[in-house]
Enzyme design. Structure first.
Site, mmCIF file in Angstrom:
data_model
loop_
_atom_site.group_PDB
_atom_site.id
_atom_site.type_symbol
_atom_site.label_atom_id
_atom_site.label_comp_id
_atom_site.label_asym_id
_atom_site.label_seq_id
_atom_site.Cartn_x
_atom_site.Cartn_y
_atom_site.Cartn_z
ATOM 1 N N GLY A 126 -13.631 -5.233 -5.184
ATOM 2 C CA GLY A 126 -13.783 -5.608 -3.782
ATOM 3 C C GLY A 126 -12.893 -4.761 -2.912
ATOM 4 O O GLY A 126 -11.705 -4.631 -3.174
ATOM 5 N N HIS A 127 -13.474 -4.122 -1.926
ATOM 6 C CA HIS A 127 -12.658 -3.385 -0.962
ATOM 7 C C HIS A 127 -12.437 -4.269 0.251
ATOM 8 O O HIS A 127 -13.380 -4.868 0.754
ATOM 9 C CB HIS A 127 -13.395 -2.141 -0.460
ATOM 10 C CG HIS A 127 -13.602 -1.111 -1.510
ATOM 11 N ND1 HIS A 127 -12.604 -0.657 -2.332
ATOM 12 C CD2 HIS A 127 -14.702 -0.423 -1.863
ATOM 13 C CE1 HIS A 127 -13.096 0.263 -3.133
ATOM 14 N NE2 HIS A 127 -14.364 0.413 -2.879
ATOM 15 N N LYS A 172 -8.359 1.748 -1.059
ATOM 16 C CA LYS A 172 -9.398 2.779 -0.845
ATOM 17 C C LYS A 172 -10.315 2.381 0.294
ATOM 18 O O LYS A 172 -10.731 3.216 1.086
ATOM 19 C CB LYS A 172 -10.243 2.959 -2.117
ATOM 20 C CG LYS A 172 -9.472 3.491 -3.287
ATOM 21 C CD LYS A 172 -10.304 3.483 -4.545
ATOM 22 C CE LYS A 172 -10.662 2.097 -5.016
ATOM 23 N NZ LYS A 172 -9.545 1.264 -5.475
ATOM 24 N N ASP A 203 -7.285 -1.226 -6.448
ATOM 25 C CA ASP A 203 -6.736 -2.033 -5.346
ATOM 26 C C ASP A 203 -5.708 -1.274 -4.523
ATOM 27 O O ASP A 203 -4.806 -1.866 -3.932
ATOM 28 C CB ASP A 203 -6.085 -3.335 -5.867
ATOM 29 C CG ASP A 203 -6.978 -4.081 -6.841
ATOM 30 O OD1 ASP A 203 -8.146 -4.263 -6.501
ATOM 31 O OD2 ASP A 203 -6.503 -4.464 -7.928
ATOM 32 N N GLN A 245 -12.223 0.848 -8.235
ATOM 33 C CA GLN A 245 -11.134 0.761 -9.222
ATOM 34 C C GLN A 245 -10.220 1.987 -9.147
ATOM 35 O O GLN A 245 -10.116 2.606 -8.101
ATOM 36 C CB GLN A 245 -11.686 0.558 -10.640
ATOM 37 C CG GLN A 245 -12.331 -0.793 -10.844
ATOM 38 C CD GLN A 245 -13.826 -0.719 -10.996
ATOM 39 O OE1 GLN A 245 -14.423 0.339 -11.030
ATOM 40 N NE2 GLN A 245 -14.453 -1.865 -11.069
HETATM 41 P P1 GDP Z 1 -9.316 -1.224 -2.623
HETATM 42 O O1 GDP Z 1 -10.262 -1.838 -3.581
HETATM 43 O O2 GDP Z 1 -8.630 -0.035 -3.177
HETATM 44 O O3 GDP Z 1 -9.935 -0.966 -1.283
HETATM 45 O O4 GDP Z 1 -8.139 -2.242 -2.367
HETATM 46 P P2 GDP Z 1 -8.223 -3.785 -1.968
HETATM 47 O O5 GDP Z 1 -9.020 -3.941 -0.763
HETATM 48 O O6 GDP Z 1 -8.533 -4.625 -3.139
HETATM 49 O O7 GDP Z 1 -6.673 -4.064 -1.683
HETATM 50 C C1 GDP Z 1 -6.001 -3.459 -0.715
HETATM 51 C C2 GDP Z 1 -5.397 -4.544 0.159
HETATM 52 O O8 GDP Z 1 -4.318 -4.016 0.845
HETATM 53 C C3 GDP Z 1 -6.338 -5.068 1.221
HETATM 54 O O9 GDP Z 1 -6.065 -6.422 1.447
HETATM 55 C C4 GDP Z 1 -5.973 -4.236 2.438
HETATM 56 O O10 GDP Z 1 -6.239 -4.891 3.675
HETATM 57 C C5 GDP Z 1 -4.511 -4.082 2.236
HETATM 58 N N1 GDP Z 1 -3.938 -2.859 2.760
HETATM 59 C C6 GDP Z 1 -4.455 -1.594 2.759
HETATM 60 N N2 GDP Z 1 -3.580 -0.735 3.275
HETATM 61 C C7 GDP Z 1 -2.469 -1.455 3.605
HETATM 62 C C8 GDP Z 1 -1.198 -1.129 4.160
HETATM 63 O O11 GDP Z 1 -0.892 0.020 4.438
HETATM 64 N N3 GDP Z 1 -0.305 -2.160 4.328
HETATM 65 C C9 GDP Z 1 -0.594 -3.445 4.005
HETATM 66 N N4 GDP Z 1 0.328 -4.365 4.192
HETATM 67 N N5 GDP Z 1 -1.784 -3.778 3.467
HETATM 68 C C10 GDP Z 1 -2.694 -2.805 3.274
#
Ligand code: GDP
Length: 426
Positions: A45-46, A21, A18, A226
């Site tokens: 979930g991304h 990515k 999370d 992950q």
């Molecule tokens: P992933 O699985 O690694 O892609 O991560 P997730 O999508 O589960 O969680 C990342 C969350 O953080 C998502 O809701 C993104 O929109 C949000 N996000 C990503 N980069 C940033 C950031 O720089 N600032 C903020 N506030 N939110 C971010």
């Protein structure tokens, strides 16, 4: 990340997942021709925010949002065909055209409904904190050499024969586990007959596609799900996922040799979160954890589960730099820290009064370590509008410098918001 000598880059989560990515892959996808998902399944979930729209991608690579990019679901992924097509139809309904640019490895293993029944039954006894989506049992079957692969659907009779054996075995196991529910063979036949005509035309040798692409000078991004601390070998076992999330897994799961990879970008939050059970040494158990969760919107993209939150843990990221061979870091969610007057950073672990420089392999030891904290001054100004390092308040730059020093890899990107444009390239 991409320069004239860099054609193939892996994007990995360098903490417990999370990290954002999806956003980094989306930003980098502008520069590439191919994006490959190499492990995991529909449990991760991304979230990608493009302008005003938000997309949650579970199995389809985030690159799909760029019309020029070809997306591959690699052999290392376990594919849930039902949710795959639901996700695909959802994208099409929102104007994304995947025709001719989305393919699935013929070697990828299929998640079947019986895997989900087994997952939920074993979660009751093991309490790992899995999402119950059948990922673990599908990988177990893969390594137990009784899986069903995408390519098996080319011959429905073969697939039916495999299903007959697998469903019977699953029902025996469910009986042994004391669960009353049983997998329905007829429903499995129906599912496969319904989805095979859509899935088979997408099935290719994805490793070959990547290999040929690289030979022709195309740029490739390998997208992990992950994070490193959830890797089945290198993570906080047994509170881990069932695949190799680390960069080594990218070569295997995409079907290319490790020498084809030119760089590895580790995505880290400016703090730390984790979903599910298992140790989290820098967890903020006071009101600060709540505050991080609220400000960072730290709830699972797929499950809605609240994430456990804490401070940046340099021991974790140093370890991640080592086991992934990270050549760069992308620090995300810096903006979430904008309002804190002081920000603790876990520099090291202390175990029984002694510094413990490396990540312990044993979770029982990890449960006992106490982080050593250094408290850095906050900046108390919004960073969301920054587009260059020079736009950041000096305390925020000092914070990033300290993270870089402690982690041992250069920061290449800083993300300051959910939107595509809220990124600083260093
Ligand atoms: P992933 O699985 O690694 O892609 O991560 P997730 O999508 O589960 O969680 C990342 C969350 O953080 C998502 O809701 C993104 O929109 C949000 N996000 C990503 N980069 C940033 C950031 O720089 N600032 C903020 N506030 N939110 C971010």
């Amino acid at each position: 990340m991409f320069d004239p000598k860099t054609y193939c880059v892996v994007v990995v989560g360098a903490q417990w997942g999370d990290e954002g990515k999806g956003k980094l892959v989306d930003v980098l996808a502008e520069k590439v021709d191919l994006v490959v998902r190499y492990q995991g399944g529909a449990n991760a979930g991304h979230t990608v925010v493009t302008g005003e729209s938000q997309f949650i991608l579970q199995q389809i690579p985030s690159g799909i949002l760029h019309p020029r990019v070809t997306c591959l679901v690699g052999n290392g992924v376990v594919l849930d065909p039902e949710t795959f097509f639901t996700e695909l139809d959802g994208l099409v309904a929102r104007g994304i055209d995947p025709k001719g640019r989305l393919f699935v490895s013929e070697r990828a293993h299929l998640v079947m409904p019986y895997h989900k029944l087994l997952d939920r039954a074993s979660e009751k006894s093991q309490n790992i904190g899995t999402t119950g989506r059948g990922i673990g049992p599908t990988y177990e079957d893969k390594y137990g050499r009784r899986g069903i692969r995408v390519g098996d659907l080319r011959h429905l009779e073969t697939a039916r024969g495999l299903l007959r054996e697998r469903v019977e075995r699953a029902n025996q196991l469910l009986g042994l586990m004391g669960v009353a529910e049983r997998a329905d063979l007829g429903a499995h036949f129906e599912l496969v007959a319904r989805l095979a005509p859509r899935l088979v035309p997408l099935a290719v040798d994805t490793g070959l596609v990547v290999h040929r692409g690289l030979r022709e000078g195309r740029r490739v991004l390998l997208e992990g799900a992950q994070g490193a601390l959830l890797d089945v070998d290198h993570g906080t076992y047994p509170f881990v996922t069932s695949s190799n999330t680390t960069a080594g897994g990218a070569a295997v799961g995409a079907g290319i040799g490790p020498t084809a990879i030119d760089g590895v970008l580790g995505v880290v939050k400016a703090y730390t979160t984790r979903v599910g059970n298992g140790p989290l040494p820098t967890e903020a158990t006071d009101g600060m954890g709540e505050e991080l969760r609220r400000l960072g919107g730290e709830f699972g993209a797929v499950t809605g589960r609240p994430r456990r939150c804490g401070w940046f843990d340099a021991t974790v990221v140093r370890y991640s730099v080592r086991v992934n061979g990270l050549t760069g870091l992308a620090v995300t969610k810096l903006d979430v820290l904008d309002s804190f007057p002081e920000i603790p950073v876990g520099t090291d672990y202390v175990l029984d009064g002694h510094a413990c420089g490396e990540m312990p392999a044993d979770v029982r030891v990890l449960e006992r370590v106490k982080p050593h904290y250094e408290v850095l001054p906050g900046w108390r100004k919004p960073t969301t509008g920054a587009r260059r390092l020079a736009d950041l308040p000096p305390q925020a730059r000092a914070y990033l410098d300290r993270l870089e020093d402690l982690s041992g890899a250069p920061i290449r990107y800083v993300s300051v918001g959910t939107r595509r444009d809220q990124i600083i390239e260093v």
